[in-house]
Design a protein around this motif. Structure first.
Motif, PDB file in Angstrom:
ATOM      1  N   ARG A 460     -45.327 155.796  29.079  1.00 58.60           N
ATOM      2  CA  ARG A 460     -45.875 154.556  28.965  1.00 58.60           C
ATOM      3  C   ARG A 460     -46.572 154.229  30.533  1.00 58.60           C
ATOM      4  N   GLU A 488     -47.485 157.757  19.804  1.00 58.91           N
ATOM      5  CA  GLU A 488     -47.246 157.332  18.279  1.00 58.91           C
ATOM      6  C   GLU A 488     -45.773 156.875  18.246  1.00 58.91           C
ATOM      7  N   LYS A 491     -46.043 153.188  19.703  1.00 57.33           N
ATOM      8  CA  LYS A 491     -46.694 152.368  18.833  1.00 57.33           C
ATOM      9  C   LYS A 491     -45.533 151.923  17.600  1.00 57.33           C
ATOM     10  N   GLU A 492     -44.976 153.077  17.145  1.00 57.24           N
ATOM     11  CA  GLU A 492     -43.793 152.669  16.149  1.00 57.24           C
ATOM     12  C   GLU A 492     -43.017 151.637  16.558  1.00 57.24           C
ATOM     13  N   LEU A 496     -46.480 149.890  22.900  1.00 55.50           N
ATOM     14  CA  LEU A 496     -47.462 150.620  23.192  1.00 55.50           C
ATOM     15  C   LEU A 496     -48.319 149.536  24.196  1.00 55.50           C
ATOM     16  N   LEU A 545     -53.913 156.041  16.562  1.00 52.26           N
ATOM     17  CA  LEU A 545     -53.414 154.912  17.398  1.00 52.26           C
ATOM     18  C   LEU A 545     -54.224 153.650  17.438  1.00 52.26           C
TER      19      LEU A 545
END
Length: 547
Positions: A460, A488, A491-492, A496, A545
């Motif tokens: 990140r 991913e 993001k989950e 993100l 994404l």
């Protein structure tokens, strides 16, 4: 020169051209030096002129390392852009030693371009910005291929060659071939001293089958002959035939240029058991241009699964070749990155060591072809010679003349080394290392331990610093698949950061996102079906994404 002498010279920090006949141990010396540098905390850039050569030392191509891609020239604006790429500048500034293997296949103007970039990025007006540079290769190999009106020469014709104050290390020992008859043949060709006596061992291998259960690679001079042999071998295989057509998008004239220049065929026919070669570099997927294997089966989508010689299975997906301008894709072609490979051209065989080869030199058209092909095998018993002509016995007159100079300079380097005491050698080597050897800090050093970031947090932070996907993969020393999994996961969990800089070209993004909307699903396979396999799973994951 012996390998140990070459290693001593390298350790003193000299710029070096490491050369010698095929099988003389150049790669071994490089690997020993790389190991030595890493043990002493010295950052080293391990590169080669081609992808397949880079894998021999777990390196990358010099084009990728320097950030020049396929460019032959860069203007001031483009170099300024390179300097601003943090992962390029960090890499070059931290590196102290640059190794370029298989230098014979690098165009002279590209070596000058790498030099120009290094000077600009490092801010030091010395060859390669003051790096120690090790060039390794053999000018008796085939030269780089000229394109259009621009002639390509070996790197000794580059501008920077004479500025580098190179020490020449010409290895004289032989480690690949123990067959004295073959060594004599290669020596006679290399020294332009081919006689009737030289040809006797070759005539004894004329159309003679190689004994034993050994895979025989066919080496031919022309692509047309290679294509005919490959098609004939494919037709011998039983089982269902799968066909894959190259597709294109964008400006028609540019698509046509891409199709003509692409190593993948417009029509690819495959069956189970087909011998294939990859024609694109995908380090994170486990293959590079020149990697060979066998089609083991086809998956449920009809895509081939290729088993490499090292036992690894590769699930092959469609790749793209593009022409981009200012971030926009002007044209693209799509095909599997494969071609049939029962037979390959002699140009493609450079850098390989083969147990057995069927070689046809009857249509040799350039000096050095015979030498390159014959030096691929370890012994004459592994050679089936289909024919040869006068050209196949020759090497370049220019290379011969230059070789004498290289040998003389190597002898002078050995003489200079032998005059030096062991104590003096070690002193110079220590000075190059920068004094005391760097050692990692231990937990007992008294320094407080920093809180270790999770692997997701490390990724990140690089995204926040606007690193490209390629740069993140390089910095983390992980595969592209792993980095995409990190994104991913981020993001989950709603963590993100802005990833606009990771986006695909606008038109591609629009097509892929429209396909996701059409399927009303986040799975990749239905989207690939709608898009007719034009995009790789990697590209689809990047687009996903942004959903």
């Amino acid at each position: 020169m012996k390998q140990a002498e070459a290693l001593d010279i390298l350790k003193m920090g000299h710029n070096v051209f490491l050369t010698g006949p095929a099988g003389s141990g150049k790669t071994h010396v490089l690997n020993e030096y790389i190991k030595y540098l890493r043990e002493h905390g010295i950052a080293v850039g391990v590169t080669a002129s081609t992808g397949i050569a880079a894998t021999h030392m777990d390196g990358i191509t010099i084009h990728s390392w320097a950030g020049i891609g396929i460019k032959d020239r860069l203007n001031e604006k483009e170099i300024e852009k390179l300097i601003k790429k943090k992962y390029i500048s960090d890499r070059m500034v931290e590196t102290r030693v640059l190794i370029i293997d298989e230098i014979s296949m690098l165009h002279h103007f590209r070596l000058d371009l790498v030099d120009e970039v290094c000077r600009a990025v490092r801010g030091i007006d010395k060859p390669f910005g003051g790096l120690q540079v090790i060039l390794s290769g053999d000018f008796f190999q085939l030269p780089p291929i000229s394109r259009g009106d621009e002639l390509a020469y070996f790197v000794h014709r580059s501008k920077v060659w004479n500025e580098m104050d190179l020490k020449i290390c010409y290895l004289g020992e032989q480690h690949r071939q123990e067959d004295q008859e073959l060594l004599k043949v290669l020596y006679d060709i290399r020294t332009n001293n081919v006689t009737e006596e030289t040809l006797i061992p070759l005539r004894l291998r004329y159309r003679k089958e190689v004994e034993g259960d050994i895979s025989v690679t066919k080496l031919y001079t022309h692509n047309a002959d290679v294509d005919i042999i490959n098609e004939q071998e494919l037709d011998k295989l039983k089982g269902e035939e799968m066909t894959y057509y190259m597709d294109g998008s964008g400006h028609a004239a540019l698509v046509d240029i891409l199709k003509k220049g692409c190593l993948a065929p417009e029509l690819l026919r495959l069956r189970e058991g087909a011998v294939v070669m990859f024609v694109k570099n995908k380090f994170d997927q486990g293959y590079v241009n020149g990697t060979t294997g066998v089609v083991e089966r086809f998956d449920e989508m009809g895509m081939p699964v290729v088993r490499l010689r090292n036992g690894k299975a590769i699930f092959v997906t469609t790749e793209s070749w593009m022409i981009d301008e200012e971030g926009e894709t002007k044209a693209a072609v799509y095909q599997l990155p494969l071609r049939l490979a029962w037979a390959i051209t002699i140009h493609k065989s450079q850098g390989m060591s083969l147990d057995a080869a069927e070689v046809d030199l009857s249509k040799s058209f350039a000096p050095g072809m015979g030498y390159v092909a014959l030096s691929r095998v370890r012994s004459l018993s592994g050679l089936k010679l289909m024919g040869f002509n006068e050209m196949s016995k020759k090497v370049s007159e220019e290379v011969l003349e230059h070789d004498e100079e290289l040998r003389d300079r190597s002898d002078a380097a050995v003489f200079e080394l032998k005059k030096m005491s062991q104590k003096e050698r070690e002193k110079r080597q220590t000075e190059f290392l920068g004094g005391a050897v760097k050692k990692p800090h231990s937990a007992s050093s008294g320094q407080a331990k920093k809180k270790k970031l999770s692997t997701y947090e490390q990724t990140r932070l690089l995204v926040e610093q606007k690193y490209s996907l390629e740069a993140i993969v390089f910095e983390r020393d992980m595969s592209t698949d792993t980095i995409l999994s990190h994104l991913e996961k981020l993001k989950e969990r709603g963590d993100l950061p802005d990833i606009t800089h990771l986006s695909l070209p606008k038109k591609d993004m629009q097509k892929i996102l429209a396909a996701f909307k059409k399927t009303d699903d986040i799975r990749l396979t239905p989207v690939r079906e709608i898009l007719k396999n034009k995009y790789s799973f990697e590209q689809l994951r990047i687009a996903r994404l942004f959903l």
